[in-house]
Design a protein around this motif. Structure first.
Motif, PDB file in Angstrom:
ATOM      1  N   LYS A 153      57.754  71.388  90.575  1.00  0.00           N
ATOM      2  CA  LYS A 153      56.687  70.470  90.967  1.00  0.00           C
ATOM      3  C   LYS A 153      57.245  69.348  91.820  1.00  0.00           C
ATOM      4  N   ALA A 154      58.435  68.831  91.461  1.00  0.00           N
ATOM      5  CA  ALA A 154      59.053  67.746  92.226  1.00  0.00           C
ATOM      6  C   ALA A 154      59.403  68.199  93.635  1.00  0.00           C
ATOM      7  N   GLN A 155      59.872  69.429  93.775  1.00  0.00           N
ATOM      8  CA  GLN A 155      60.227  69.934  95.100  1.00  0.00           C
ATOM      9  C   GLN A 155      58.984  70.114  95.969  1.00  0.00           C
ATOM     10  N   ARG A 156      57.922  70.578  95.354  1.00  0.00           N
ATOM     11  CA  ARG A 156      56.674  70.727  96.122  1.00  0.00           C
ATOM     12  C   ARG A 156      56.140  69.361  96.553  1.00  0.00           C
ATOM     13  N   ALA A 157      56.201  68.382  95.649  1.00  0.00           N
ATOM     14  CA  ALA A 157      55.731  67.033  95.974  1.00  0.00           C
ATOM     15  C   ALA A 157      56.559  66.424  97.100  1.00  0.00           C
ATOM     16  N   SER A 158      57.864  66.630  97.041  1.00  0.00           N
ATOM     17  CA  SER A 158      58.746  66.114  98.092  1.00  0.00           C
ATOM     18  C   SER A 158      58.420  66.760  99.434  1.00  0.00           C
ATOM     19  N   ARG A 159      58.107  68.018  99.401  1.00  0.00           N
ATOM     20  CA  ARG A 159      57.792  68.742 100.634  1.00  0.00           C
ATOM     21  C   ARG A 159      56.503  68.209 101.257  1.00  0.00           C
ATOM     22  N   MET A 160      55.520  67.921 100.433  1.00  0.00           N
ATOM     23  CA  MET A 160      54.267  67.370 100.945  1.00  0.00           C
ATOM     24  C   MET A 160      54.497  66.008 101.587  1.00  0.00           C
ATOM     25  N   ARG A 161      55.310  65.178 100.931  1.00  0.00           N
ATOM     26  CA  ARG A 161      55.581  63.841 101.481  1.00  0.00           C
ATOM     27  C   ARG A 161      56.280  63.931 102.829  1.00  0.00           C
ATOM     28  N   ARG A 162      57.261  64.816 102.925  1.00  0.00           N
ATOM     29  CA  ARG A 162      57.998  64.943 104.183  1.00  0.00           C
ATOM     30  C   ARG A 162      57.117  65.513 105.295  1.00  0.00           C
ATOM     31  N   LEU A 163      56.245  66.449 104.950  1.00  0.00           N
ATOM     32  CA  LEU A 163      55.303  66.980 105.940  1.00  0.00           C
ATOM     33  C   LEU A 163      54.354  65.879 106.400  1.00  0.00           C
ATOM     34  N   GLU A 164      53.899  65.077 105.466  1.00  0.00           N
ATOM     35  CA  GLU A 164      52.978  63.986 105.782  1.00  0.00           C
ATOM     36  C   GLU A 164      53.616  62.988 106.747  1.00  0.00           C
TER      37      GLU A 164
END
Length: 257
Positions: free
Chosen positions: A124-135
């Motif tokens: 879940k943390a990796q997915r959240a980090s990925r969303m932030r970086r994409l944003e």
């Protein structure tokens, strides 16, 4: 599985989906959408989906958003380039000259066809980090531009790509599935999860602009009225304000001045 869970939540039917939709660019590259969804009954006439297993670099995802933007900006065959350029400041009119509007239905909202990233896998943390970086990295393509005016905060989204994100794990864990508050629009509050319809809406777009424009016009008229009042001449005999109509018809007042 992504198509299945969205269909199960009322987004179209099994026939509403198309895989690997090609979007050919002039320089020879073709951007394929993993899934294309058409669900007008759910207020989503069309949406492009990218399913990501958190294995590719974020730069690859950003490049996808960039290439979609480039494709959405392609002119339709025989479109008048001068009129198309002039329409860039005319809101929804700009899309009448675009190729995408000949292929996809109108979205019913400002902006280009929405793009959804469905993340799955890893933690879940990796997915959240990925969303932030994409944003952070893709902001120029989805952020829109502020409408002109010092007291206007509304955003012009007509030439922006609405980008929403979700997680397959989040969808399957929600009792309402994909119909629940499992979507987030990039560029908004990171903790604000909404329904898909809410995420695709633009409450700070044209609707807010119309309200703020009316209010701005009202305040401008009040300032102009105050300025005219401040410039009104005074009577030389008594010091009181003289209406311009009085100056025009009362020779005694004119003589006193």
């Amino acid at each position: 599985m992504t198509a299945a869970v969205l269909t199960g939540a009322g987004f179209g039917t099994p026939l509403s989906w198309q895989t690997e939709t090609a979007h050919r660019l002039p320089y020879g590259y073709t951007q394929y959408a993993d899934l294309t969804m058409r669900a007008p009954d759910a207020n989503v006439p069309v949406m492009l989906l990218e399913v990501d297993r958190v294995t590719e670099p974020v730069d690859v995802l950003v490049a996808k958003v960039r290439r979609y933007t480039e494709w959405f900006e392609l002119l339709a065959p025989k479109a008048d380039k001068d009129k198309a350029h002039a329409a860039r400041r005319q809101g929804v009119a700009v899309h009448d000259f675009r190729l995408w509007s000949r292929i996809y239905p109108a979205t019913g909202r400002e902006g280009y066809v929405p793009v959804a990233f469905v993340f799955t896998g890893k933690t879940k943390a990796q997915r959240a980090s990925r969303m932030r970086r994409l944003e952070q990295a893709a902001r120029p393509y989805f952020a829109g531009t502020k409408y002109a005016g010092g007291d206007i905060t509304a955003v012009d989204y007509h030439r922006a790509v609405p980008v929403v994100v979700t997680e397959l794990e989040r969808i399957t864990a929600d009792p309402a599935g994909a119909a629940g508050r499992v979507w987030r629009r990039l560029g908004r509050d990171e903790d604000e999860w909404q329904t898909l319809s809410e995420a695709l809406a633009n409450p700070d777009g044209d609707q807010l602009h119309a309200v703020q424009s009316r209010e701005s016009h009202r305040r401008q008229k009040e300032r102009e009225a105050a300025a005219r009042e401040a410039q009104r001449p005074l009577c030389a005999r008594c010091g009181t304000e003289v209406h311009r109509r009085t100056l025009a018809v009362d020779p005694a007042v004119q003589l006193a001045r």
